[in-house]
Design an enzyme around this catalytic site. Structure first.
Site, mmCIF file in Angstrom:
data_model
loop_
_atom_site.group_PDB
_atom_site.id
_atom_site.type_symbol
_atom_site.label_atom_id
_atom_site.label_comp_id
_atom_site.label_asym_id
_atom_site.label_seq_id
_atom_site.Cartn_x
_atom_site.Cartn_y
_atom_site.Cartn_z
ATOM 1 N N LYS A 56 0.805 -1.224 0.000
ATOM 2 C CA LYS A 56 0.000 0.000 0.000
ATOM 3 C C LYS A 56 0.847 1.287 0.000
ATOM 4 O O LYS A 56 0.426 2.306 -0.530
ATOM 5 C CB LYS A 56 -0.917 0.030 1.231
ATOM 6 N N GLU B 245 -9.915 6.017 3.525
ATOM 7 C CA GLU B 245 -10.742 4.988 4.154
ATOM 8 C C GLU B 245 -9.848 3.779 4.361
ATOM 9 O O GLU B 245 -8.833 3.648 3.688
ATOM 10 C CB GLU B 245 -11.914 4.612 3.243
ATOM 11 N N SER C 198 1.695 -9.768 -1.038
ATOM 12 C CA SER C 198 1.338 -8.346 -0.941
ATOM 13 C C SER C 198 1.609 -7.752 0.439
ATOM 14 O O SER C 198 1.796 -6.537 0.563
ATOM 15 C CB SER C 198 -0.129 -8.154 -1.312
HETATM 16 C C1 LIG Z 1 -5.188 -4.100 0.978
HETATM 17 C C2 LIG Z 1 -4.486 -5.352 0.772
HETATM 18 C C3 LIG Z 1 -4.829 -6.211 -0.279
HETATM 19 C C4 LIG Z 1 -5.993 -5.985 -1.187
HETATM 20 O O1 LIG Z 1 -5.938 -4.813 -1.942
HETATM 21 P P1 LIG Z 1 -5.578 -4.808 -3.477
HETATM 22 O O2 LIG Z 1 -5.895 -3.423 -3.900
HETATM 23 O O3 LIG Z 1 -6.429 -5.839 -4.142
HETATM 24 O O4 LIG Z 1 -4.148 -5.136 -3.596
HETATM 25 C C5 LIG Z 1 -4.061 -7.337 -0.454
HETATM 26 N N1 LIG Z 1 -3.051 -7.647 0.377
HETATM 27 C C6 LIG Z 1 -2.701 -6.844 1.401
HETATM 28 C C7 LIG Z 1 -1.561 -7.237 2.277
HETATM 29 C C8 LIG Z 1 -3.402 -5.683 1.633
HETATM 30 O O5 LIG Z 1 -3.049 -4.904 2.652
#
Ligand SMILES: *Cc1c(COP(=O)(O)O)cnc(C)c1O
Length: 388
Positions: free
Chosen positions: A83, A105, A370
Protein backbone atom coordinates in the site's frame (compact mmCIF):
# COMPACT_ATOMS: atom_id res chain seq x y z
CA UNK A 1 -13.02 7.02 -24.35
CA UNK A 2 -11.04 8.86 -21.64
CA UNK A 3 -11.30 7.24 -18.25
CA UNK A 4 -12.59 3.92 -19.58
CA UNK A 5 -11.09 0.46 -19.81
CA UNK A 6 -13.23 -0.99 -22.56
CA UNK A 7 -16.72 -0.30 -21.23
CA UNK A 8 -15.63 -0.08 -17.56
CA UNK A 9 -14.57 2.84 -15.38
CA UNK A 10 -15.75 6.41 -15.86
CA UNK A 11 -16.65 9.15 -13.37
CA UNK A 12 -20.02 8.52 -11.75
CA UNK A 13 -19.77 11.17 -9.04
CA UNK A 14 -21.54 14.28 -7.73
CA UNK A 15 -20.99 17.41 -9.83
CA UNK A 16 -19.05 18.98 -6.92
CA UNK A 17 -16.29 16.40 -7.29
CA UNK A 18 -15.70 16.68 -11.04
CA UNK A 19 -13.49 19.75 -10.53
CA UNK A 20 -11.39 17.90 -7.95
CA UNK A 21 -10.97 14.93 -10.29
CA UNK A 22 -9.88 17.26 -13.13
CA UNK A 23 -7.41 18.95 -10.79
CA UNK A 24 -6.04 15.55 -9.76
CA UNK A 25 -5.71 14.42 -13.37
CA UNK A 26 -3.81 17.58 -14.20
CA UNK A 27 -1.50 17.20 -11.16
CA UNK A 28 -0.82 13.59 -12.11
CA UNK A 29 0.13 14.63 -15.66
CA UNK A 30 2.51 17.25 -14.26
CA UNK A 31 3.96 14.73 -11.81
CA UNK A 32 4.79 12.24 -14.56
CA UNK A 33 6.71 14.89 -16.51
CA UNK A 34 8.47 16.36 -13.48
CA UNK A 35 11.95 14.93 -13.06
CA UNK A 36 12.36 16.29 -9.53
CA UNK A 37 9.04 14.92 -8.29
CA UNK A 38 9.83 11.50 -9.72
CA UNK A 39 13.25 11.65 -8.12
CA UNK A 40 11.68 12.58 -4.76
CA UNK A 41 9.43 9.52 -5.00
CA UNK A 42 12.22 7.21 -6.16
CA UNK A 43 14.45 8.37 -3.30
CA UNK A 44 11.66 7.69 -0.81
CA UNK A 45 11.02 4.29 -2.40
CA UNK A 46 14.66 3.37 -2.06
CA UNK A 47 15.87 4.95 1.18
CA UNK A 48 12.66 5.16 3.21
CA UNK A 49 10.42 2.32 2.05
CA UNK A 50 13.05 -0.30 1.16
CA UNK A 51 12.66 -0.74 -2.59
CA UNK A 52 13.46 -2.76 -4.54
CA UNK A 53 11.83 -5.49 -2.49
CA UNK A 54 13.48 -8.90 -3.03
CA UNK A 55 12.28 -11.53 -5.45
CA UNK A 56 12.97 -14.69 -3.49
CA UNK A 57 13.29 -18.20 -4.94
CA UNK A 58 11.32 -20.31 -2.45
CA UNK A 59 13.17 -23.60 -2.65
CA UNK A 60 11.28 -25.47 0.07
CA UNK A 61 7.89 -24.47 -1.29
CA UNK A 62 9.06 -25.32 -4.81
CA UNK A 63 10.14 -28.80 -3.73
CA UNK A 64 6.85 -29.28 -1.90
CA UNK A 65 4.71 -28.26 -4.89
CA UNK A 66 6.81 -29.58 -7.75
CA UNK A 67 7.14 -26.20 -9.46
CA UNK A 68 9.54 -23.26 -9.35
CA UNK A 69 8.11 -20.62 -7.04
CA UNK A 70 9.44 -17.08 -6.75
CA UNK A 71 7.94 -14.75 -4.14
CA UNK A 72 7.80 -10.98 -4.70
CA UNK A 73 8.32 -9.71 -1.19
CA UNK A 74 6.04 -6.69 -0.78
CA UNK A 75 5.62 -7.91 2.80
CA UNK A 76 9.09 -6.45 3.37
CA UNK A 77 8.07 -2.96 2.29
CA UNK A 78 8.00 -0.39 5.12
CA UNK A 79 4.69 -0.57 7.03
CA UNK A 80 4.17 -4.17 5.93
CA UNK A 81 2.35 -4.16 2.59
CA UNK A 82 2.39 -2.84 -0.96
CA UNK A 83 0.00 0.00 0.00
CA UNK A 84 2.84 2.43 0.76
CA UNK A 85 3.85 2.58 -2.94
CA UNK A 86 0.55 4.32 -3.65
CA UNK A 87 0.28 6.52 -0.56
CA UNK A 88 3.80 7.96 -0.93
CA UNK A 89 3.00 8.79 -4.55
CA UNK A 90 -0.36 10.37 -3.76
CA UNK A 91 1.03 12.30 -0.79
CA UNK A 92 3.48 13.95 -3.20
CA UNK A 93 0.52 14.69 -5.52
CA UNK A 94 -1.25 16.33 -2.55
CA UNK A 95 1.67 18.73 -2.17
CA UNK A 96 1.56 19.39 -5.94
CA UNK A 97 -2.07 20.50 -5.57
CA UNK A 98 -1.23 22.72 -2.55
CA UNK A 99 -3.72 20.80 -0.42
CA UNK A 100 -3.14 20.66 3.32
CA UNK A 101 -5.29 17.74 4.38
CA UNK A 102 -5.47 14.07 3.43
CA UNK A 103 -8.39 11.74 4.04
CA UNK A 104 -8.57 7.99 3.48
CA UNK A 105 -10.74 4.99 4.15
CA UNK A 106 -9.42 1.71 5.41
CA UNK A 107 -10.59 -1.91 5.67
CA UNK A 108 -7.84 -4.14 7.00
CA UNK A 109 -6.15 -0.99 8.25
CA UNK A 110 -3.18 -1.40 5.90
CA UNK A 111 -4.19 1.50 3.66
CA UNK A 112 -4.89 3.64 6.72
CA UNK A 113 -1.48 2.85 8.17
CA UNK A 114 0.22 3.49 4.82
CA UNK A 115 -1.63 6.81 4.43
CA UNK A 116 -0.87 7.88 8.01
CA UNK A 117 2.77 6.94 7.42
CA UNK A 118 3.09 9.04 4.26
CA UNK A 119 1.20 11.94 5.87
CA UNK A 120 3.46 11.88 8.94
CA UNK A 121 6.55 11.82 6.74
CA UNK A 122 5.44 14.73 4.56
CA UNK A 123 3.84 16.72 7.39
CA UNK A 124 0.24 16.66 6.14
CA UNK A 125 -2.88 16.50 8.35
CA UNK A 126 -4.57 13.09 8.05
CA UNK A 127 -8.06 11.75 8.79
CA UNK A 128 -8.84 8.03 8.32
CA UNK A 129 -12.33 6.48 8.25
CA UNK A 130 -12.60 2.88 9.47
CA UNK A 131 -15.66 0.66 9.94
CA UNK A 132 -16.35 -0.45 13.51
CA UNK A 133 -16.14 -4.15 12.61
CA UNK A 134 -12.73 -3.68 10.98
CA UNK A 135 -11.49 -1.48 13.84
CA UNK A 136 -12.22 -4.35 16.18
CA UNK A 137 -10.67 -7.14 14.14
CA UNK A 138 -7.66 -5.04 13.09
CA UNK A 139 -6.94 -3.32 16.39
CA UNK A 140 -3.12 -3.23 16.04
CA UNK A 141 -3.49 -1.18 12.86
CA UNK A 142 -5.93 1.18 14.58
CA UNK A 143 -3.33 1.80 17.29
CA UNK A 144 -0.59 2.23 14.69
CA UNK A 145 -2.55 4.92 12.83
CA UNK A 146 -3.16 6.85 16.04
CA UNK A 147 0.54 6.63 16.96
CA UNK A 148 1.37 8.03 13.51
CA UNK A 149 -0.76 11.06 14.31
CA UNK A 150 -3.85 10.27 12.22
CA UNK A 151 -7.34 11.22 13.40
CA UNK A 152 -9.11 7.84 13.03
CA UNK A 153 -12.91 8.13 12.84
CA UNK A 154 -14.83 4.93 13.51
CA UNK A 155 -17.86 4.44 11.20
CA UNK A 156 -20.89 2.84 12.84
CA UNK A 157 -23.22 2.95 9.83
CA UNK A 158 -24.11 0.34 7.21
CA UNK A 159 -21.95 -2.76 7.03
CA UNK A 160 -19.39 -1.08 9.35
CA UNK A 161 -16.64 -2.41 7.07
CA UNK A 162 -14.71 -0.96 4.14
CA UNK A 163 -17.81 -0.13 2.07
CA UNK A 164 -19.27 2.20 4.73
CA UNK A 165 -15.85 3.72 5.45
CA UNK A 166 -15.57 4.67 1.76
CA UNK A 167 -19.03 6.26 1.86
CA UNK A 168 -18.04 8.42 4.86
CA UNK A 169 -14.75 9.43 3.26
CA UNK A 170 -16.60 10.46 0.07
CA UNK A 171 -19.00 12.55 2.17
CA UNK A 172 -16.06 14.29 3.88
CA UNK A 173 -14.42 14.92 0.49
CA UNK A 174 -17.53 16.58 -0.95
CA UNK A 175 -17.62 18.97 2.04
CA UNK A 176 -13.88 19.76 2.14
CA UNK A 177 -12.73 19.35 -1.43
CA UNK A 178 -11.02 22.79 -1.51
CA UNK A 179 -8.22 21.86 0.88
CA UNK A 180 -8.46 18.05 0.99
CA UNK A 181 -7.11 15.22 -1.14
CA UNK A 182 -8.77 11.83 -0.86
CA UNK A 183 -6.18 9.05 -1.15
CA UNK A 184 -7.97 6.01 -2.51
CA UNK A 185 -6.29 2.77 -1.52
CA UNK A 186 -6.86 0.60 -4.55
CA UNK A 187 -7.38 0.75 -8.31
CA UNK A 188 -11.06 1.57 -7.76
CA UNK A 189 -13.20 4.72 -7.75
CA UNK A 190 -13.71 7.33 -10.47
CA UNK A 191 -11.06 8.12 -13.09
CA UNK A 192 -8.20 9.11 -12.67
CA UNK A 193 -7.83 7.10 -9.42
CA UNK A 194 -7.54 3.64 -11.05
CA UNK A 195 -4.88 5.02 -13.40
CA UNK A 196 -2.90 6.78 -10.65
CA UNK A 197 -2.91 3.86 -8.22
CA UNK A 198 -1.90 1.43 -10.98
CA UNK A 199 0.93 3.76 -12.00
CA UNK A 200 2.37 3.94 -8.48
CA UNK A 201 1.97 0.17 -7.93
CA UNK A 202 3.47 -0.77 -11.30
CA UNK A 203 6.90 -0.54 -9.67
CA UNK A 204 6.20 -4.06 -8.32
CA UNK A 205 5.91 -5.61 -11.78
CA UNK A 206 8.78 -3.62 -13.23
CA UNK A 207 11.12 -4.87 -10.51
CA UNK A 208 9.77 -8.43 -10.61
CA UNK A 209 10.38 -8.69 -14.35
CA UNK A 210 13.94 -7.41 -14.08
CA UNK A 211 14.61 -9.71 -11.11
CA UNK A 212 13.23 -12.92 -12.62
CA UNK A 213 15.12 -12.32 -15.88
CA UNK A 214 18.30 -11.90 -13.88
CA UNK A 215 17.72 -14.85 -11.51
CA UNK A 216 15.92 -17.45 -13.64
CA UNK A 217 17.22 -16.13 -16.99
CA UNK A 218 13.67 -16.39 -18.33
CA UNK A 219 10.17 -15.01 -17.94
CA UNK A 220 7.83 -16.89 -15.59
CA UNK A 221 5.03 -19.07 -16.96
CA UNK A 222 2.53 -17.55 -14.53
CA UNK A 223 2.17 -14.59 -12.18
CA UNK A 224 -0.35 -15.00 -9.36
CA UNK A 225 -1.73 -12.26 -7.08
CA UNK A 226 -4.70 -11.84 -4.76
CA UNK A 227 -7.43 -9.38 -5.79
CA UNK A 228 -9.39 -7.20 -3.38
CA UNK A 229 -9.81 -3.88 -5.19
CA UNK A 230 -6.98 -5.14 -7.33
CA UNK A 231 -3.97 -2.84 -6.80
CA UNK A 232 -1.23 -5.31 -5.89
CA UNK A 233 -2.39 -7.54 -8.74
CA UNK A 234 -2.45 -4.71 -11.32
CA UNK A 235 0.92 -3.55 -10.00
CA UNK A 236 2.64 -6.89 -10.58
CA UNK A 237 0.68 -7.72 -13.77
CA UNK A 238 1.73 -4.43 -15.43
CA UNK A 239 5.27 -5.78 -15.72
CA UNK A 240 4.11 -8.76 -17.79
CA UNK A 241 0.95 -7.65 -19.67
CA UNK A 242 2.70 -7.54 -23.04
CA UNK A 243 4.58 -10.81 -22.53
CA UNK A 244 3.59 -14.40 -23.10
CA UNK A 245 2.98 -14.91 -19.37
CA UNK A 246 -0.22 -16.24 -17.84
CA UNK A 247 -1.67 -13.81 -15.31
CA UNK A 248 -3.96 -15.10 -12.56
CA UNK A 249 -5.92 -12.96 -10.09
CA UNK A 250 -7.25 -14.76 -7.02
CA UNK A 251 -10.40 -13.56 -5.29
CA UNK A 252 -11.64 -14.50 -1.82
CA UNK A 253 -14.40 -17.07 -1.89
CA UNK A 254 -15.15 -16.72 1.83
CA UNK A 255 -16.53 -19.87 3.46
CA UNK A 256 -18.05 -21.02 0.17
CA UNK A 257 -19.78 -19.50 -2.83
CA UNK A 258 -23.00 -21.37 -1.99
CA UNK A 259 -23.31 -19.78 1.45
CA UNK A 260 -23.28 -16.36 -0.18
CA UNK A 261 -20.70 -15.06 2.30
CA UNK A 262 -17.84 -14.30 -0.04
CA UNK A 263 -16.27 -11.52 -2.09
CA UNK A 264 -15.48 -13.15 -5.44
CA UNK A 265 -16.60 -10.10 -7.46
CA UNK A 266 -15.29 -11.08 -10.89
CA UNK A 267 -16.35 -14.70 -10.58
CA UNK A 268 -19.84 -14.07 -9.18
CA UNK A 269 -20.70 -10.42 -9.86
CA UNK A 270 -22.36 -8.43 -12.65
CA UNK A 271 -21.46 -4.98 -13.98
CA UNK A 272 -22.81 -2.11 -11.87
CA UNK A 273 -21.80 1.25 -10.41
CA UNK A 274 -20.06 1.53 -7.04
CA UNK A 275 -18.00 4.39 -5.63
CA UNK A 276 -17.89 6.34 -8.85
CA UNK A 277 -17.02 3.70 -11.41
CA UNK A 278 -18.69 1.05 -13.56
CA UNK A 279 -17.19 -2.35 -12.88
CA UNK A 280 -18.06 -5.86 -11.79
CA UNK A 281 -19.97 -5.76 -8.53
CA UNK A 282 -21.56 -8.21 -6.13
CA UNK A 283 -25.26 -7.39 -6.05
CA UNK A 284 -28.50 -9.14 -5.21
CA UNK A 285 -31.41 -9.77 -7.59
CA UNK A 286 -32.65 -6.19 -7.04
CA UNK A 287 -29.29 -4.62 -7.90
CA UNK A 288 -28.47 -3.85 -4.24
CA UNK A 289 -24.80 -4.13 -3.34
CA UNK A 290 -24.34 -7.07 -0.99
CA UNK A 291 -22.28 -7.22 2.20
CA UNK A 292 -19.32 -9.44 1.50
CA UNK A 293 -17.23 -11.58 3.74
CA UNK A 294 -13.88 -13.32 3.85
CA UNK A 295 -11.42 -14.00 6.67
CA UNK A 296 -9.22 -11.21 5.33
CA UNK A 297 -10.58 -7.70 5.82
CA UNK A 298 -8.46 -6.47 2.91
CA UNK A 299 -10.42 -8.59 0.44
CA UNK A 300 -13.86 -7.64 1.82
CA UNK A 301 -14.88 -5.27 -0.93
CA UNK A 302 -17.96 -5.93 -3.09
CA UNK A 303 -16.39 -4.21 -6.13
CA UNK A 304 -13.18 -4.49 -8.10
CA UNK A 305 -11.13 -2.04 -10.16
CA UNK A 306 -12.50 -1.36 -13.68
CA UNK A 307 -9.26 -2.41 -15.37
CA UNK A 308 -9.71 -5.89 -13.90
CA UNK A 309 -13.22 -6.08 -15.37
CA UNK A 310 -11.71 -5.21 -18.73
CA UNK A 311 -8.84 -7.71 -18.37
CA UNK A 312 -11.35 -10.39 -17.47
CA UNK A 313 -13.55 -9.67 -20.48
CA UNK A 314 -10.62 -9.61 -22.90
CA UNK A 315 -9.36 -12.86 -21.37
CA UNK A 316 -5.86 -11.47 -20.77
CA UNK A 317 -6.12 -12.25 -17.06
CA UNK A 318 -7.73 -15.35 -15.61
CA UNK A 319 -9.54 -15.01 -12.27
CA UNK A 320 -9.84 -17.80 -9.74
CA UNK A 321 -11.25 -18.24 -6.26
CA UNK A 322 -9.61 -19.31 -3.00
CA UNK A 323 -11.83 -20.19 -0.03
CA UNK A 324 -11.12 -19.35 3.62
CA UNK A 325 -9.86 -22.85 4.49
CA UNK A 326 -7.61 -22.92 1.41
CA UNK A 327 -6.15 -19.52 2.30
CA UNK A 328 -5.45 -20.82 5.82
CA UNK A 329 -3.64 -23.76 4.29
CA UNK A 330 -1.53 -21.36 2.18
CA UNK A 331 -0.84 -19.29 5.30
CA UNK A 332 0.43 -22.32 7.22
CA UNK A 333 2.41 -23.83 4.36
CA UNK A 334 4.31 -20.60 3.69
CA UNK A 335 4.94 -19.98 7.40
CA UNK A 336 6.26 -23.48 8.06
CA UNK A 337 8.19 -24.15 4.86
CA UNK A 338 9.73 -20.74 4.28
CA UNK A 339 9.56 -18.89 7.60
CA UNK A 340 7.41 -16.20 6.00
CA UNK A 341 4.11 -15.33 7.71
CA UNK A 342 2.01 -13.74 4.94
CA UNK A 343 -0.98 -11.43 5.24
CA UNK A 344 -4.22 -13.42 4.99
CA UNK A 345 -4.89 -11.58 1.72
CA UNK A 346 -1.61 -12.80 0.22
CA UNK A 347 -2.31 -16.27 1.65
CA UNK A 348 -5.18 -16.49 -0.87
CA UNK A 349 -2.66 -16.32 -3.73
CA UNK A 350 -0.47 -18.94 -2.05
CA UNK A 351 -3.49 -21.13 -1.21
CA UNK A 352 -4.65 -21.01 -4.81
CA UNK A 353 -1.28 -22.29 -6.06
CA UNK A 354 -1.21 -24.97 -3.35
CA UNK A 355 -4.70 -26.24 -4.20
CA UNK A 356 -4.00 -26.12 -7.96
CA UNK A 357 -0.59 -27.72 -7.68
CA UNK A 358 -1.33 -30.17 -10.52
CA UNK A 359 -1.92 -27.26 -12.84
CA UNK A 360 1.32 -25.52 -11.85
CA UNK A 361 3.48 -28.67 -11.95
CA UNK A 362 6.86 -27.98 -13.60
CA UNK A 363 6.03 -24.31 -14.22
CA UNK A 364 7.87 -21.19 -13.08
CA UNK A 365 5.49 -19.13 -10.97
CA UNK A 366 5.79 -15.69 -9.39
CA UNK A 367 3.47 -15.15 -6.41
CA UNK A 368 3.05 -11.62 -5.18
CA UNK A 369 3.22 -11.61 -1.38
CA UNK A 370 1.34 -8.35 -0.94
CA UNK A 371 1.88 -8.02 2.81
CA UNK A 372 3.00 -9.58 6.07
CA UNK A 373 0.76 -11.41 8.49
CA UNK A 374 1.42 -9.83 11.90
CA UNK A 375 -1.87 -7.91 11.71
CA UNK A 376 -3.81 -11.18 11.27
CA UNK A 377 -2.54 -13.16 14.24
CA UNK A 378 -5.66 -12.32 16.27
CA UNK A 379 -7.89 -13.75 13.52
CA UNK A 380 -5.80 -16.90 13.26
CA UNK A 381 -5.86 -17.35 17.02
CA UNK A 382 -9.64 -16.92 17.17
CA UNK A 383 -10.07 -19.51 14.39
CA UNK A 384 -7.63 -22.11 15.57
CA UNK A 385 -6.77 -21.46 19.20
CA UNK A 386 -3.13 -21.82 20.11
CA UNK A 387 -2.70 -25.01 18.14
CA UNK A 388 -1.92 -23.30 14.80
C1 LIG B 1 -5.19 -4.10 0.98
C2 LIG B 1 -4.49 -5.35 0.77
C3 LIG B 1 -4.83 -6.21 -0.28
C4 LIG B 1 -5.99 -5.99 -1.19
O1 LIG B 1 -5.94 -4.81 -1.94
P1 LIG B 1 -5.58 -4.81 -3.48
O2 LIG B 1 -5.90 -3.42 -3.90
O3 LIG B 1 -6.43 -5.84 -4.14
O4 LIG B 1 -4.15 -5.14 -3.60
C5 LIG B 1 -4.06 -7.34 -0.45
N1 LIG B 1 -3.05 -7.65 0.38
C6 LIG B 1 -2.70 -6.84 1.40
C7 LIG B 1 -1.56 -7.24 2.28
C8 LIG B 1 -3.40 -5.68 1.63
O5 LIG B 1 -3.05 -4.90 2.65
Amino acid sequence: MKGYYGEYGGQFVAETLIGALDELEEAFKRFKKDRYARKELNDLFKNYAGRPTPLYYAKNLSDYLGCEVYLKREDLLHSGAHKLNNTLGQAILTKFMDKKRIIAETGAGQHGVATATAAALLGIECVVYMGKVDAKRQRPNLLRMRLLGADVRIVEKGSMTLKSAINEALRDWVRNVQNTHYILGSVVGPYPFPEIVAYFQSVIGKEAKRQILSQAKRLPDCVVACVGGGSNAIGVFKGFLKDDVELIGVEAGGESLELGRHSATLTEGKPGILHGALSYLLQDEFGQVVNVHSISAGLDYPGVGPEHSYLKNTGRVKYGVCFDNEALEGFKVLSRLEGIIPALESAHAVGYVVKSRDYFKGKTVVINISGRGDKDLGIIEALEGNGV
